[in-house]
Design an enzyme around this catalytic site. Structure first.
Site, mmCIF file in Angstrom:
data_model
loop_
_atom_site.group_PDB
_atom_site.id
_atom_site.type_symbol
_atom_site.label_atom_id
_atom_site.label_comp_id
_atom_site.label_asym_id
_atom_site.label_seq_id
_atom_site.Cartn_x
_atom_site.Cartn_y
_atom_site.Cartn_z
ATOM 1 C CE1 TYR A 26 -33.087 -25.648 -37.697
ATOM 2 C CE2 TYR A 26 -31.414 -24.255 -38.736
ATOM 3 C CZ TYR A 26 -32.189 -25.407 -38.719
ATOM 4 O OH TYR A 26 -32.038 -26.328 -39.723
ATOM 5 C CE LYS A 37 -29.518 -3.064 -30.204
ATOM 6 N NZ LYS A 37 -28.735 -4.294 -30.348
ATOM 7 C CB VAL A 54 -29.098 -17.014 -32.159
ATOM 8 C CG1 VAL A 54 -27.841 -17.552 -31.488
ATOM 9 C CG2 VAL A 54 -28.839 -15.625 -32.723
ATOM 10 N N GLY A 73 -35.501 -20.808 -26.672
ATOM 11 C CA GLY A 73 -35.629 -19.974 -27.868
ATOM 12 C C GLY A 73 -34.840 -20.556 -29.023
ATOM 13 C CB VAL A 74 -35.168 -23.188 -31.305
ATOM 14 C CG1 VAL A 74 -34.420 -23.958 -30.243
ATOM 15 C CG2 VAL A 74 -36.662 -23.482 -31.198
ATOM 16 N N GLY A 75 -34.919 -19.583 -32.385
ATOM 17 C CA GLY A 75 -35.109 -18.690 -33.532
ATOM 18 C C GLY A 75 -33.831 -18.607 -34.343
#
Ligand code: NAD
Length: 358
Positions: free
Chosen positions: A187, A80, A185, A181-183
């Site tokens: 959404y 990472k 992924v 969280g609807v960002g």
């Protein structure tokens, strides 16, 4: 800072600090394991308050990538990168090009892609300086591109497997799901869930993102502070890490936790509180591997989008194997997954006394 003594260290092979005077780039790349292939994992851009915080994060995330890649049967080890910068003012193509030179200096031992705070366009800038990058723009039908929708597909299929195992329901029609969280992924997960008739409750700190899923998929908006305690069958954390903690455990009403967020279990939590409460937890690094599966196909080349979609279909099988083994052996799902991952990495011993999460 005693890096070798940090609990996140876990026998990392290499940790490298990069600085570029012209752009002010400050980055750290951590390679946890290259046993199964080049260490692969995204580049996170975040305004860390201190170098110590950035080091701890990159080590934890890189070990998680070793587990994720091993469990997804990829020819990738785990690594990472973190870029210490403020996404609102510090992002320039030159910064990413400098980061690309840093990646290139490792000669292919590390392969980067996008993560929180970085985009497909940013990876395009990285690619000007190195070929050890994926998650780039691609032609229709080719493998690769933005990993978010692929991660969402894996989470959707994994969520269905968990619902089948815990709730004994093979259809999602009428199943109540809370999505935090609807960002990128969340959404797409909502889109797939709505298409199969699930009832959605959603929360996000960005009101416009919430409004979009309310308008498009008939979701019900829930206040951010209420979403973890929503009266639903399934909770899908798709925003932050560490949402499964001592404060949230007593409030959870879902019987299944299956979402995209990395590090859902807070440090020090072994997952047994979930098992005791009859909550089935889909280990995060197993269910959210769709994006890295796409990155792997893109990086090794010559693959189609259809092959990526086919690979992602294996995620629910892997999860079901973990669920069954956990039930049979009376263990938590995350302990079973950690053990399987470490065996694949040739490190069967448990890491020192701390929680092994991705
Ligand atoms: P994103 O940044 O596009 O979306 C995250 C969303 O969560 C944003 O809309 C944000 O406003 C919202 N959010 C932030 N804090 C919140 C809070 N307190 N309550 C509710 N909502 C909040 O990120 P993403 O790409 O959709 O990834 C989501 C999660 O999945 C992250 O934890 C990420 O590390 C993980 N993940 C993503 C991928 C991928 O392919 N994108 C792969 C594996 C894991």
């Amino acid at each position: 800072m005693e890096i070798f003594d940090l609990r996140e260290f876990d026998a990392h092979e290499q940790v490298v600090f990069g600085y570029d005077a012209a752009t002010g780039m400050r980055a750290i790349i951590a390679l946890h394991s290259t046993t199964l292939g080049p260490a692969a994992g995204g580049c996170r851009l975040w305004p860390y308050a201190s170098t110590a915080e950035a080091v701890a994060d990159v080590l934890r995330l890189s070990r998680g990538m070793s587990y994720k890649n091993a469990m997804a049967d990829l020819k990738f080890g785990g690594g990472k990168a973190v870029l210490i910068a403020d996404g609102r003012k510090g992002k320039t193509p030159e910064l990413f090009e400098a980061f690309g030179r840093f990646v290139d200096s490792l000669g292919g031992r590390y392969v980067t892609a996008e993560d929180v705070g970085t985009t497909t366009a940013d990876m395009g800038s990285v690619a000007r300086a190195t070929r050890y990058v994926a998650g780039l723009g691609r032609a229709p039908g080719e493998a690769g591109g933005d990993p978010g929708p692929k991660t969402a597909l894996g989470v959707f299929l994994g969520l269905k497997a968990a619902v089948k195992f815990r709730l004994e329901r093979s259809e999602l029609a009428g199943v109540r799901v809370a999505v935090q969280g609807v960002g990128g992924v969340g959404y797409h997960l909502c889109r797939m869930l709505a298409a199969e008739g699930a009832t959605l409750q959603v929360a996000d700190v960005r009101p416009a993102a919430v409004q979009r899923v309310v308008d498009e998929f008939g979701a019900t908006a829930v206040p951010v502070e209420e979403i973890l305690a929503a009266d639903v069958d399934v909770l899908a954390p798709c925003a932050l890490g560490a949402v499964l903690n001592a404060a949230s455990f007593p409030r959870l009403r879902a019987k299944v936790v299956a979402g995209a967020a990395n590090n859902q279990l807070a440090q020090g939590q072994d997952g047994s509180a979930l098992t005791t409460a009859g909550i089935l937890y889909a280990p995060d690094y197993v269910i959210n591997a769709g994006g890295i599966i796409s990155v792997a196909r893109e990086y090794y080349g010559g693959a189609t989008e259809a092959q990526v979609l086919e690979d992602i279909q294996h995620i629910p099988q892997r999860l079901t194997e973990i669920f069954e083994r956990a039930r049979r052996e009376g263990r938590t799902t995350n302990a079973v997954a950690d053990q399987m991952a470490r065996e694949r990495l040739g490190r069967p011993e448990r890491a020192r006394a701390h929680q092994l999460v991705a």
